[in-house]
Design an enzyme around this catalytic site. Structure first.
Site, PDB file in Angstrom:
ATOM      1  N   GLU A 115       0.855  -1.200   0.000  1.00 32.40           N
ATOM      2  CA  GLU A 115       0.000   0.000   0.000  1.00 32.40           C
ATOM      3  C   GLU A 115       0.883   1.240   0.000  1.00 32.40           C
ATOM      4  OE1 GLU A 115      -2.244  -0.781   3.503  1.00 32.40           O
ATOM      5  OE2 GLU A 115      -0.658  -0.165   4.839  1.00 32.40           O
ATOM      6  N   LYS A 117       2.677   4.681   1.064  1.00 31.69           N
ATOM      7  CA  LYS A 117       3.045   5.282   2.347  1.00 31.69           C
ATOM      8  C   LYS A 117       2.567   6.729   2.281  1.00 31.69           C
ATOM      9  CE  LYS A 117       6.832   5.746   5.543  1.00 31.69           C
ATOM     10  NZ  LYS A 117       6.656   7.172   5.765  1.00 31.69           N
ATOM     11  N   ASP A 119       2.056  10.563   3.047  1.00 27.79           N
ATOM     12  CA  ASP A 119       2.973  11.563   3.586  1.00 27.79           C
ATOM     13  C   ASP A 119       2.215  12.432   4.582  1.00 27.79           C
ATOM     14  OD1 ASP A 119       5.298  12.815   3.984  1.00 27.79           O
ATOM     15  OD2 ASP A 119       5.445  13.738   2.008  1.00 27.79           O
ATOM     16  N   TYR A 227      -3.795   1.783   8.811  1.00 26.76           N
ATOM     17  CA  TYR A 227      -2.951   0.707   8.269  1.00 26.76           C
ATOM     18  C   TYR A 227      -2.526  -0.334   9.306  1.00 26.76           C
ATOM     19  CZ  TYR A 227       0.713   3.903   9.946  1.00 26.76           C
ATOM     20  OH  TYR A 227       1.477   4.740  10.697  1.00 26.76           O
ATOM     21  N   LYS A 316      11.093   3.788  -0.730  1.00 24.71           N
ATOM     22  CA  LYS A 316      10.859   5.228  -0.866  1.00 24.71           C
ATOM     23  C   LYS A 316      10.910   5.689  -2.331  1.00 24.71           C
ATOM     24  CE  LYS A 316      11.005   7.709   2.414  1.00 24.71           C
ATOM     25  NZ  LYS A 316      10.657   8.157   3.732  1.00 24.71           N
ATOM     26  N   CYS A 410       6.981  49.110 -13.775  1.00 22.30           N
ATOM     27  CA  CYS A 410       6.817  47.842 -14.485  1.00 22.30           C
ATOM     28  C   CYS A 410       8.155  47.477 -15.142  1.00 22.30           C
ATOM     29  CB  CYS A 410       5.728  47.955 -15.540  1.00 22.30           C
ATOM     30  SG  CYS A 410       5.678  46.513 -16.621  1.00 22.30           S
ATOM     31  N   CYS A 413       7.315  47.721 -19.253  1.00 27.14           N
ATOM     32  CA  CYS A 413       6.908  48.957 -19.950  1.00 27.14           C
ATOM     33  C   CYS A 413       7.163  50.210 -19.121  1.00 27.14           C
ATOM     34  CB  CYS A 413       5.438  48.873 -20.339  1.00 27.14           C
ATOM     35  SG  CYS A 413       4.332  49.032 -18.935  1.00 27.14           S
ATOM     36  N   CYS A 428       0.858  46.188 -12.858  1.00 31.03           N
ATOM     37  CA  CYS A 428       1.288  47.209 -13.802  1.00 31.03           C
ATOM     38  C   CYS A 428       0.029  47.908 -14.310  1.00 31.03           C
ATOM     39  CB  CYS A 428       2.026  46.532 -14.956  1.00 31.03           C
ATOM     40  SG  CYS A 428       2.148  47.547 -16.422  1.00 31.03           S
ATOM     41  N   CYS A 434       1.392  47.806 -22.298  1.00 28.38           N
ATOM     42  CA  CYS A 434       2.505  46.992 -21.794  1.00 28.38           C
ATOM     43  C   CYS A 434       2.650  45.758 -22.690  1.00 28.38           C
ATOM     44  CB  CYS A 434       2.224  46.582 -20.358  1.00 28.38           C
ATOM     45  SG  CYS A 434       3.468  45.486 -19.671  1.00 28.38           S
TER      46      CYS A 434
HETATM   47  N1  5U1 Z   1       0.862   2.367   4.784  1.00 32.48           N
HETATM   48  C1  5U1 Z   1       1.590   2.283   5.899  1.00 32.48           C
HETATM   49  N2  5U1 Z   1       2.265   3.289   6.398  1.00 32.48           N
HETATM   50  N3  5U1 Z   1       2.861   2.837   7.506  1.00 32.48           N
HETATM   51  C2  5U1 Z   1       3.681   3.477   8.386  1.00 32.48           C
HETATM   52  N4  5U1 Z   1       1.747   1.183   6.637  1.00 32.48           N
HETATM   53  C3  5U1 Z   1       2.556   1.509   7.676  1.00 32.48           C
HETATM   54  N5  5U1 Z   1       3.008   0.790   8.688  1.00 32.48           N
HETATM   55  C4  5U1 Z   1       3.816   1.386   9.596  1.00 32.48           C
HETATM   56  C5  5U1 Z   1       4.161   2.741   9.462  1.00 32.48           C
HETATM   57  C6  5U1 Z   1       5.048   3.398  10.446  1.00 32.48           C
HETATM   58  O1  5U1 Z   1       4.323   0.704  10.647  1.00 32.48           O
HETATM   59  C7  5U1 Z   1       4.004  -0.667  10.867  1.00 32.48           C
HETATM   60  C8  5U1 Z   1       4.696  -1.545   9.910  1.00 32.48           C
HETATM   61  C9  5U1 Z   1       4.462  -0.969  12.229  1.00 32.48           C
END
Ligand code: 5U1
Length: 673
Positions: A115, A117, A119, A227, A316, A410, A413, A428, A434
């Protein structure tokens, strides 16, 4: 006072319905009832709770923003530590991870749950008997902060779990993040108000979650994807991680729609490539892929090293932020005269693309960042967003670094500049005097969605202005073949083609014509609304602000832009000259063939159609009241799929949306005539 049994029952029923429909809408993206019906139920509950406040419970759908601001966050200790993940930075490290897993398990092939990760920020949610009682940050993995009041405001976090197998205790772990669209809207608002912007969606999510006032968090577009699990009581777990995630989904928790199970390192790498290719189009930011051994017994056997499990890895993606040097700051003039500072950078590769320019938005942004030529800066490039400077590495600033000065005239011009009260933008005042504004206006005028002048590209327009051959859009139609043939990279043939394209473009429609004029903040949708409501050019040109603000989607600022535009004599002259040059449309064409036969129906168009362009297909649908959007969701009624339809087609198939190939689409249009 005793509350009548009937009322208690109704309150319970309303809460149950609202909780269920909230999950259908925010978690599963498959609403069953209309928004107005949802609002009706919510209002009924609010009214009953107002009359009988003693019935209010913390998990009531009315109680998302419950408490008043906190002084500080309390501490929460995680009984089961919140682990981190080991990283694989390339293919070799991923293969290495798989090899070690196989060796430790003494097996040839391993199944992995895969799946994205997200952000964002790792968060833990605790549900007791199905009721959300606590939310906490990861902190150092053992102790985090109590952010219960803030996670409660996230619409996709259920206050009450659904389903039959509700455990006595369930700690769910996942990532809180801010979808890209919400992040951009939040920053756009901040830029307009002159307040602080966030460098990226992750910082925006972190800043929003760490608000002491939950009412502020509630205004931020946060989301959460789960997750994993922590503490549990009275739970019989299935044998596979993928089944645990399915179970979480069945309880009403949002899990990754991209999750899958792959076999062996090769399939891990294929999945990684597939998501890398789609990364820029996802509605949220991800920084890699997480692979987890899918069999929970195997996970247990593998165990942990320090704070990371041996059974999982984050593969990553290339970083979206890199450091480079700011060479200089230039000021560009846009179509409406807005002066925008542009950072000229030492070229640097960010996520595989060389970046040498970045936007700085306006002078306030330059002051906020305190960015100076010669500085080492952090540049960020994400998806198809223009690269941005996120921050300055102050420790690397050289002594004599000078602040950027705002221009006083500007840069193109030399006209006066103005900064309207309360706005961050400098403009401007040169208008069509211009040459920079003229160039941008002509580029807009000729563009595909405006007058669609085939072959009149940016480079050609630059030459036409630089050689003083064209001063206004109408003058384009006075150009002669010999003049065009004398330009760089033009010859007899291409000049003839352009003359023919100019001729063809004269037959247009009123929506395109209004859009082509380049009135500030009048995009295609506003132009369409103006035509739908006012029908004729004269009516649009003469409408006052009261009439204009009566049109849906036209607010006071846009209305003032429109009346301001048509008040200027030179703009009216441009319109008159264009008509005199032969630009025309069938008057009231929209009124004649306009119907509302498709009103309430939502369409997405994808792929290549042979009989018409996608814009023409869209116009044809809009004419009959349809809504046409860019992405497929459960709210889409039809997908019009031309040749080479890609991910939109697969998504529509998954969601069971009706698909029209080109011939079915043409039949539909025919039937509306
Ligand atoms: N999708 C996902 N992100 N994530 C972050 N799964 C997941 N699992 C994590 C972390 C820190 O930790 C477990 C594997 C423990």
């Amino acid at each position: 006072m005793k509350i009548p049994e009937k009322i208690v029952k109704r309150i319970e029923s309303l809460r149950e319905q609202l909780n269920y429909h909230n999950i259908l809408y925010y978690v599963y993206d498959t609403p069953e009832i209309t928004d107005s019906e949802y609002d009706r139920l919510l209002r009924e509950l609010q009214e009953l709770e107002k009359e009988y406040p003693q019935t209010i419970t913390p998990d009531s759908p009315t109680q998302r923003v419950g408490s008043s601001p906190l002084k500080s966050f309390g501490e929460v200790s995680h009984k089961i530590p919140m682990l981190s993940l080991a990283n694989a930075m390339n293919e070799e490290e991923l293969r290495d991870f798989d090899r070690k897993v196989r060796e430790n398990l003494d097996t040839d092939l391993v199944n992995y749950a895969a799946e994205p990760k997200m952000d964002g920020l790792a968060v833990s949610l605790v549900y007791e008997k199905g009721v959300l009682v606590r939310g906490a940050t990861r902190g150092d993995g053992s102790t985090g902060e109590d952010i219960t009041q803030n996670v409660r405001t996230i619409k996709s976090v259920p206050l009450h779990l659904i389903g039959k197998r509700i455990p006595d205790l369930l700690e769910v772990r996942g990532e809180v993040f801010m979808p890209i669209k919400g992040f951009q809207e939040l920053n756009d608002r901040a830029l307009k108000e002159g307040s602080k912007t966030f460098a990226n969606p992750r910082n925006a999510a972190a800043g929003s979650l760490r608000q002491l006032d939950p009412a502020v968090t509630a205004t931020r577009p946060l989301d959460m994807i789960c997750y994993g699990i922590g503490e549990t009581a009275n739970v019989h777990l299935p044998a596979l991680y993928s089944e645990v995630i399915d179970w979480l989904a069945s309880l009403g928790l949002r899990v990754s729609p991209e999750r899958t199970v792959v076999v062996g390192a090769e399939q891990c790498l294929e999945y990684y490539k597939d998501l890398s290719a789609r990364r820029a189009r996802l509605p949220y930011e991800i920084d890699g892929i997480v692979f987890k051994v899918n069999d929970l017994a195997q996970q247990e056997k593998l165990g942990f090293v320090s704070r990371a499990p041996r059974w999982a890895i984050a593969h990553k993606f290339p970083a979206q932020e890199e450091m480079t040097i700011l060479r200089s700051v230039d000021f560009q003039v846009g179509r409406t005269g807005a002066i925008t500072p542009v950072a000229r950078l030492e070229p640097v590769s960010v996520g595989g693309v060389v970046v040498s320019n970045a936007t700085l938005h306006n002078m306030d942004e330059i002051r906020r960042l305190d960015v100076r030529p010669g500085d080492t800066v952090i540049v960020r490039r994400a998806g198809d967003v223009i690269p941005q400077i996120v921050s300055v590495v102050l420790s690397r600033r050289s002594k004599g670094a000078r602040q950027v000065k705002a221009p006083t005239k500007c840069p193109v011009c030399h006209s006066e500049l103005i900064k309207p009260e309360g706005q961050t933008v400098i403009r401007c005042t040169g208008g069509l005097f211009c040459s920079a504004q003229r160039k941008e206006l002509l580029k807009h005028f000729a563009s595909r969605k405006a007058m669609d002048i085939d072959g009149l590209g940016d480079k050609l327009i630059d030459q036409l202005i630089d050689k003083d051959m064209v001063h206004s859009p109408a003058e384009l139609y006075r150009l002669e073949k010999d003049q065009l043939a004398s330009l760089d990279r033009m010859a007899e043939k291409s000049a003839s083609r352009l003359i023919a394209a100019l001729e063809t473009s004269k037959k247009t429609n009123l929506e395109r014509f209004i859009y082509a004029l380049g009135i500030r903040e009048v995009g295609e949708a506003t132009a369409r609304a103006l035509v739908q409501h006012l029908s004729t050019l004269d009516a649009i040109m003469d409408a006052d602000e009261e009439v204009l603000t009566g049109i849906p989607d036209v607010g006071p600022v846009v209305a003032a832009n429109i009346t301001g535009f048509f008040r200027q004599k030179h703009n009216r002259d441009v319109v008159r000259e264009l008509l005199a040059m032969g630009v025309f449309w069938e008057q009231d064409r929209s009124a004649e063939s306009h119907s509302d036969q498709l009103s309430g129906q939502s369409f997405v168009i994808t792929g290549t159609l042979s009989a018409m362009s996608r814009t023409e297909a869209r116009d044809a649908l809009l004419l009959h009241g349809a809504k046409v959007t860019g992405s497929v969701s459960s709210k889409t009624d039809y997908l019009v799929a031309g040749e080479k339809s890609g991910s939109k087609l697969s998504k529509a198939e998954q969601l069971g949306i009706r698909i029209l190939d080109e011939s079915a689409f043409l039949q539909l249009l025919d039937s509306l005539k």
